[in-house]
Design a protein around this motif. Structure first.
Motif: not given
Ligand code: FES
Ligand code: SF4
Lengths: 256, 499
Positions: A46-51, A78, A76, A35-38
């Motif tokens: 919920g923006s980076c979508k890495l999760c 998160c 996502a 995750h990045l934005c969490y």
């Molecule tokens: S951590 Fe970025 S969308 Fe979930």
């Protein structure tokens, strides 16, 4: 007391409390989901979508007796609440490929020169790239033209590395109660701005002790006059890869 | 009397054939030699072009100062430590006026002498020993390190292990063998643990012994063929280098000294803080790379050479006993005047490698390298100049940093730029003596490359591009049409014939 509720993450049973998201439950159980934005201290974004994970894939048997897997929905983790009996796939090839592609896109979109970045070795984007086995940027480099904002006496902003996760925006608004940062523009032109008339950080009321000063997962928000003070081998992700230590994964204030 | 501009520009270039040697093999980066010949193969014009992009300075400008020592390592793939340290020295001036704790200074010295050892070993054994051991026009297929390993396995092994040791010194002091982070403005980020010290110390005596053997190899070559070794690529010129306050050889720090071609001191103990008035960076219409010269002597007389041959003859002594013995023998061999034959660079380079090996051992035995006081503080300044003796010669880094901590001005003079005129003169000397009137062969062209390689031009420093490139020679007639071509790939395979 009733038994705790559980769901399955890559076939492993994970307990959760009502209201927890999949990522929260996974991280508290010591299971890493990239995750990045969490960030545990902030509302999910919920923006980076890495999760991204896949939920409740099914296997059906066709008329001629063959088993076919119907992929579940991608979500996502998160922002998705955990649910009893759910089957969540995270470390599966298709999802890992998707995450690699997302990381590659982030790497070409900004100007990430890891060797000369002070955050190298403790940058979450770099840490994830290593962890996911991203060997090259794959996509052509964007070479976006972005400036450095050095107007603040104690903090430097290098916009070249911003991944628009808005953690600084949330930290400044929710913890520091200052609203120093915001995102502006849309699509391709979306970028981070500082809320001051001049647009300069030096003209905001940001302080080096603010939460926002230590929340950036990459190398945008930097404490001035400090760089490369931690030798190779002792940096955060030299000691253990990002996925080895899910609980301490969220950005912490660097010891300088 | 020889004149530096002789053969720089032909009187009637239109009527001449042109040979282009491009790029020069076994030299990192992009260099190109053009030779204009008339129909009798008489050489009329010889130029070494080095493609230099000034873009790197622009890239540094606008960046925060603490990034610069790490950023500039990208300039060069074979001596990044020199840029790392020269930039650090300049940034020390900015953050604290240029002071270091004893531990920080010794760790940096250790890193630098490790770099000197690995770079000199690479140059001598991997890049130059094939020419020296087999002859300049020997079988091109064997004229490489693999050929050396087959014919002289002990020599090749020495080369590989000396280089590896130097790289290990760099790794232990900077964290990585290439592009580490050890040196930071105002100090270093680590010292050595006892294990790290012992790990290096166990091999130190062997490295000294091998370095001495290397000096013997090159010395023997000179003595066995003085007619070639002492005069090939003769460039009688001023020599510039740093020396310490007593005139002793020092690669890490000192003041500038210059001697003229006869060994007379021109200036001494001049602070490098005044480098930009002391030197002028001349320009020529046919080359992107600058041609620096000593301002007071003017463009025609003020050019100079830097690097091992300049350093070993400029200093009054070398601080380590074995290298000092070898220096004394080297100077005695030259007689009353300094040596200027380009192959003398190799001899001087090996003496320096010996000095580096001895110094590394001394530093490893010094308890300060395990100290914990790594950073020094002092008053902030706006401008910093850092100069170091890099393996290839004097290297200048100059920066201005504004009160917002951002670099507003950067100027670099790399060793290869300092040697630009001298290399051109060496190439012309060789072209005149070996090519004139002859049919062009690969072996003859290799003589040109041998002369360039003596200077160990780190062309990648100057061009900011990496990678060894194959050789391409094009013979062009007066109308600019290609009439013949010779190519050599990185394996040494030669192909002839127009494309
Ligand atoms: S951590 Fe970025 S969308 Fe979930
Ligand atoms: S500056 Fe850092 S924390 Fe803020 S949006 Fe950009 S990447 Fe996220």
């Amino acid at each position: 007391m009733s038994d705790p509720k559980t769901f399955f993450l890559d076939e492993e049973e994970i307990p959760f409390e009502e209201g927890q998201t999949i990522i929260q439950a996974a991280l508290s159980a010591g299971k890493f989901i990239p995750h990045l934005c969490y960030h545990p201290e902030f509302k999910p974004h919920g923006s980076c979508k890495l999760c991204t994970v896949r939920i409740d894939s099914r296997t059906v048997t066709t008329e001629d007796g063959q088993s076919v897997k119907i992929p579940g929905r991608a979500a996502a983790s998160c922002t998705t609440p955990a649910q009893e009996g759910q089957h969540v796939e995270s470390e599966v090839p298709e999802i890992l490929d998707l995450r690699r592609t997302l990381v590659q896109m982030l790497l070409v979109e900004g100007n990430h020169y890891c060797p000369s970045c002070e955050k190298s070795g403790k940058c979450m984007l770099q840490g994830l790239a290593y962890d996911l086995g991203v060997m090259d940027p794959h996509f052509p480099q964007y070479f976006s033209k972005r400036e450095v904002d050095a107007s603040h006496p104690d903090i430097l902003l290098d916009f070249n590395r911003c991944i628009l996760c808005e953690l600084c925006v949330r930290a400044s608004a929710e913890v520091d109660k200052k609203n120093v940062f915001a995102l502006s523009g849309r699509g391709n032109t979306k970028h981070l701005i500082c809320n001051s008339e001049s647009g300069k950080l030096g003209d905001t009321n940001m302080a080096a002790t603010d939460k926002a000063a230590d929340v950036c997962p990459v190398g945008v928000i930097l404490h001035k006059r400090h760089g490369f003070e931690v030798p190779y081998g002792q940096r955060r992700f030299d000691i253990a890869p990002i996925s080895d230590n899910p609980v301490q994964y969220a950005p912490v204030k660097e010891q300088v | 009397m020889r004149h530096q501009f002789e053969l720089e520009t032909a009187k009637t270039p239109e009527a001449l054939k042109r040979i282009v040697i491009e790029p020069v093999s076994r030299v990192e980066g992009h260099g190109k030699v053009t030779i204009l010949l008339d129909d009798d193969n008489q050489v009329h014009q010889v130029r070494l072009h080095i493609v230099e992009f000034r873009g790197f300075e622009k890239f540094i400008e606008g960046r925060p100062y603490w990034e610069v020592p790490v950023l500039v390592q990208r300039l060069c793939g074979i001596c990044p430590v020199s840029h790392h340290l020269a930039a650090s020295k300049a940034m020390d001036m900015i953050v604290n006026g240029g002071i270091l704790t004893p531990t920080a200074e010794k760790i940096r010295r250790l890193m630098h002498y490790g770099q000197m050892l690995q770079s000199h070993a690479l140059h001598f054994f991997h890049l130059s020993s094939p020419d020296l051991l087999f002859g300049f026009d020997s079988d091109v297929g064997k004229r490489n390190i693999v050929g050396v390993a087959a014919a002289n396995p002990d020599v090749a092994k020495m080369g590989v292990l000396l280089r590896k040791f130097g790289q290990e010194v760099i790794r232990v002091t900077s964290g990585k063998r290439v592009h580490g982070t050890g040196s930071i403005p105002g100090g270093v980020n680590k010292s050595l643990t006892a294990e790290e010290r012992d790990y290096l110390l166990k091999d130190a005596d062997q490295m000294i012994a091998w370095s001495r053997d290397a000096v013997r190899i090159i010395k023997q070559l000179h003595k066995s063929n003085p007619a070639l070794y002492d005069v090939f690529g003769d460039v009688p010129t001023t020599m510039v280098s740093l020396v310490d306050e007593k005139g002793t050889l020092d690669f890490y720090h000192g003041s500038l000294r210059a001697r003229d071609k006869d060994g007379e001191v021109i200036f001494d103990q001049v602070s490098y803080q005044g480098y930009n008035t002391l030197l002028t960076e001349g320009v020529k219409p046919w080359s992107y790379m600058k041609f620096p010269y000593i301002t007071t002597l003017g463009e025609e007389k003020g050019w100079y050479k830097v690097g091992p041959l300049a350093r070993v003859q400029n200093c009054d002594r070398i601080p380590t006993p074995q290298a000092e013995e070898e220096r004394a023998e080297f100077v005695a061999y030259g007689g009353t005047k300094p040596m200027h034959g380009s192959l003398g660079f190799h001899w001087a380079r090996m003496i320096e490698m010996l000095c580096a090996a001895e110094t590394i051992k001394d530093l490893l035995l010094d308890p300060d390298i395990m100290g914990t006081d790594l950073m020094a503080t002092g008053p902030r300044r706006e401008e910093g100049i850092g100069v170091i003796e890099a393996p290839r010669g004097t290297l200048f880094h100059h920066y201005r940093v504004n009160e917002d901590d951002v670099v507003t001005y950067a100027n670099l003079i790399v060793s290869t730029t300092n040697n630009n005129t001298a290399m051109n003169v060496a190439v012309r000397d060789v072209a005149k003596n070996y090519l004139n009137g002859h049919e062009i062969t690969e072996g003859l062209l290799n003589h040109i490359e041998v002369a360039i390689r003596c200077f160990d031009p780190c062309l990648s420093c100057a061009t900011h591009a990496l990678g060894k490139m194959p050789l391409e020679v094009t013979l062009v007639n007066a109308q600019g049409q290609e009439i013949d071509r010779m190519t050599k790939d990185s394996e040494g395979r030669v192909a002839k014939g127009a494309a």
